[in-house]
Design a protein around this motif. Sequence first.
Motif, short mmCIF file in Angstrom:
data_model
loop_
_atom_site.label_atom_id
_atom_site.label_comp_id
_atom_site.label_asym_id
_atom_site.label_seq_id
_atom_site.Cartn_x
_atom_site.Cartn_y
_atom_site.Cartn_z
N SER A 531 -6.79 -10.59 5.14
CA SER A 531 -5.90 -9.57 5.70
C SER A 531 -4.78 -10.22 6.49
N LEU A 532 -3.71 -9.47 6.71
CA LEU A 532 -2.58 -9.86 7.55
C LEU A 532 -2.33 -8.75 8.57
N ARG A 541 0.78 -2.03 15.96
CA ARG A 541 0.55 -3.11 15.00
C ARG A 541 0.22 -2.51 13.64
N LEU A 542 0.57 -3.28 12.61
CA LEU A 542 0.29 -2.88 11.23
C LEU A 542 -0.51 -3.99 10.57
N GLY A 543 -1.56 -3.62 9.88
CA GLY A 543 -2.37 -4.57 9.15
C GLY A 543 -2.48 -4.18 7.69
N VAL A 544 -2.45 -5.18 6.81
CA VAL A 544 -2.64 -4.94 5.37
C VAL A 544 -3.78 -5.85 4.93
N LYS A 576 -10.16 -3.18 -3.70
CA LYS A 576 -9.30 -2.21 -3.03
C LYS A 576 -8.30 -2.88 -2.10
N ILE A 577 -7.20 -2.18 -1.90
CA ILE A 577 -6.18 -2.59 -0.93
C ILE A 577 -6.10 -1.51 0.14
N GLY A 578 -5.69 -1.92 1.32
CA GLY A 578 -5.62 -0.95 2.40
C GLY A 578 -4.68 -1.39 3.49
N TYR A 579 -4.48 -0.49 4.44
CA TYR A 579 -3.63 -0.79 5.58
C TYR A 579 -4.20 -0.09 6.82
N GLN A 602 -6.47 3.40 5.81
CA GLN A 602 -6.54 3.98 4.46
C GLN A 602 -6.74 2.85 3.45
N ASP A 603 -7.67 3.07 2.52
CA ASP A 603 -7.97 2.10 1.47
C ASP A 603 -7.96 2.79 0.12
N TYR A 604 -7.39 2.10 -0.86
CA TYR A 604 -7.40 2.58 -2.24
C TYR A 604 -8.20 1.61 -3.09
N SER A 605 -9.24 2.10 -3.73
CA SER A 605 -10.07 1.29 -4.61
C SER A 605 -9.78 1.68 -6.05
N GLY A 606 -9.48 0.70 -6.89
CA GLY A 606 -9.17 0.98 -8.28
C GLY A 606 -8.35 -0.11 -8.92
N LEU A 607 -8.12 -1.21 -8.19
CA LEU A 607 -7.40 -2.36 -8.77
C LEU A 607 -8.40 -3.20 -9.54
N GLY A 608 -8.84 -2.67 -10.66
CA GLY A 608 -9.93 -3.30 -11.37
C GLY A 608 -11.24 -2.84 -10.74
N GLY A 609 -12.32 -3.48 -11.07
CA GLY A 609 -13.60 -3.11 -10.51
C GLY A 609 -14.19 -1.88 -11.18
#
Length: 778
Positions: A531-532, A541-544, A576-579, A602-609
Amino acid sequence: MTTVLRGSGRVNQPRTFSFLHISTLLFLAFASVCATMPQMAQAQTYRFTNVEIEGNQRVDASTILTYAGIARGDAISAGELNTAYQNIVNSGLFEEVELVPSGSTLVIRVTEYPTINVINFEGNSRLKDEELSTIIRTQSRRVYSPRLAEADAASIVMAYEQSGRLAATVEPKIIRRSDNRVDLVFEITEGKVVEVERISFVGNRNYSDGRLRRVLGTKQAGLLRQLVRSDTFVSDRIEFDKQVLRDFYVSRGYIDFQVLSVASELTRNRDGFLITFNVREGQSFKFGEITTTSDLAEVDPDSYQKIIKLRPGVTYSPSLVENTIARMERLAIQQGLNFIQIEPRVTRNDRDLTLDVEFALVKGPRIFVERIDIEGNATTLDRVIRRQFRTVEGDPFNPREIRESAERIRALGFFSAADVDAREGTSPDQVIVDVNVTEQPTGSLSFGVNYSVANGVGAAVSFSESNFLGRGQFLSFTYSSGVDNSVSSISFAEPAFLGRDVTFRFNASYAQSDNQNSTNYRTRQIRVAPSLEFPIGEYSRLGVRYTISEDNIFQYTGNSSIIAAEATEGALISSKIGYSLSRDTRRTGLNPNAGVLLRFNQDYSGLGGDTKFIETTALVAAETLVFNEDVTLRAEFEGGVLGMIDGNSRVTDRYFLNGKIRGFDSNGLGPRDPAKKGGEALGGNMFAVARFEAEFPVGLPEEYGIRGGLFADVGSVWSLDNTDGGAVDDSMSLRSSIGVSVFWDTPIGPLRFNFSNALQKEEYDDEQNFDLTISTRF
């Protein structure tokens, strides 16, 4: 007649001419005067054509002559002979010195101080030999010096005083050995710790003694006095306490606050101190009119006035003024205006107890930073310290920015001391910033036992290093186990990724459970998450992040058709990716007694898997101090939604509200299959909770560290993708509970005991009326 000057260089022997010697000289002189005048002249002066030195082994004869300062053939008086004797004794090299005039020959007999063979400490238990060795200056295989030994004894006594043992005594003794060697022994009597029995205040009207005691570094002796060292009396700590008291009051508007005196009295048994702070609070001031002015043509005061967040009626605090000045200076830099200084001009209004603040923008001196010198960092790399500066070589010099940089360096936690000073450089318009730090340990290795009501007793092993390889990076390994589960994890963080104010984190974990919380299945999860995180505002602050995990449910032995269907899917991979967005005003906001924390994830799962869903969670929390800061009020609102895009959620993905609503057992509320007592917990795709609590003193002595609390929780977890054809009740049914808490600050951590009672529940919910946790704050 021959005059002999002799003496010893020992600490307990005179180092000058003795009274007997002086009397003898005066008598001889007087007798000579009575005999004849020519003879008197001869008795008052000496002339030596030869000087013999005896007894020296290590010290060269020429060195002794240099100390004596006697030249062959010169006439010297009795006083000059005495001076020569004194010079040799004061060199500190000789235990005994004797000057014997014999006609035209002066004999200097010396006995050299012995060499130190070994140095030992006896009688010490609180301070180890290794610690004491770093305090003394005497060293083995060096010449023994009584003066230095006495000074070392005083240093050891001072070290014991710093740990509260004011009765400690140290006596240096020597044991003679062969070949002019000695063993130096420091005989130590440590004495008892002199504790602080009571801390009281006189003159405080607005804040209780208990509230003020929480501010001080010095603490009263409590139940665990053997483990707490802050309750021992240390005189130097009193000055620090006076400063933090003033900072406490001034930050709350009491600009006239004074510590009039501090009385420290020993108890009758001389085993404790009674400390009394005599204070004058004064009145609390608020901000009045806030204005911005400037006589500079290139500066528009209105643009600076717009960024001021101070408002009339807010309690005055110097930190708020400093924050405003920093905000204005950043705007000046953005506008390309260098050497602009902001001077806060304060006008006092005693009638309405307000302070008008005029921020005057003026032209400052043209001074540049020539260079930044860093010393003392044996482990930490220069760049770790240098990146705490917003200023680099060649930038305009800003004293406030240098002070803030010093605070950031201290906040790293890498150094026991960090001093940052500015001095004139190679020209009057240049300054050199000197940074002098002292390293301290930053790693830890711990072995222990953990406990939770849900998982019982387990073992824990952890290693952490907050300054890995001196790069300012964080690295940790942890392993913990309960009765039915175990978790292993590794974490790494780089706080200045690519040289920017960006934090890079890498987390990996492996967890498995065996019938955890009386469930009838086993689980295994492998998770990797880089993560960043970076700032996007003064408080925000914002995290990805990206997370890939494998979750497996296996060996199911229960009767729930819903969980049985989920277990047949085996191991599923989620990619999944999220922020995350967060805003925190608890420490740097306008009100030092209140703060708000906002989190949105918020997280989105669906980048493959194998899974596709969107998960959203949010938290709003607030805290404030009331009743002269003796009572703390907290409120938290939290919710989450797991929205499946494809397929059904699994029991390992859903919410269970464990620890979020007190009064219920782990996995003790929410939908069950079957919906009756003893049915298996299924969790839910949605949850919402509200928690309210108050923390307050209970009348016990402050040194016990015990406070009380009341709480009330309300919320629910609901919604399933699969209800077995409607056989499972997944409706939104509120649960609520109330209870009493006991907070106990101990050396092993802040403990919290909760005694609760469920007010609103379903017949199949499982209650839990007591739990013990580590007390945490949002």
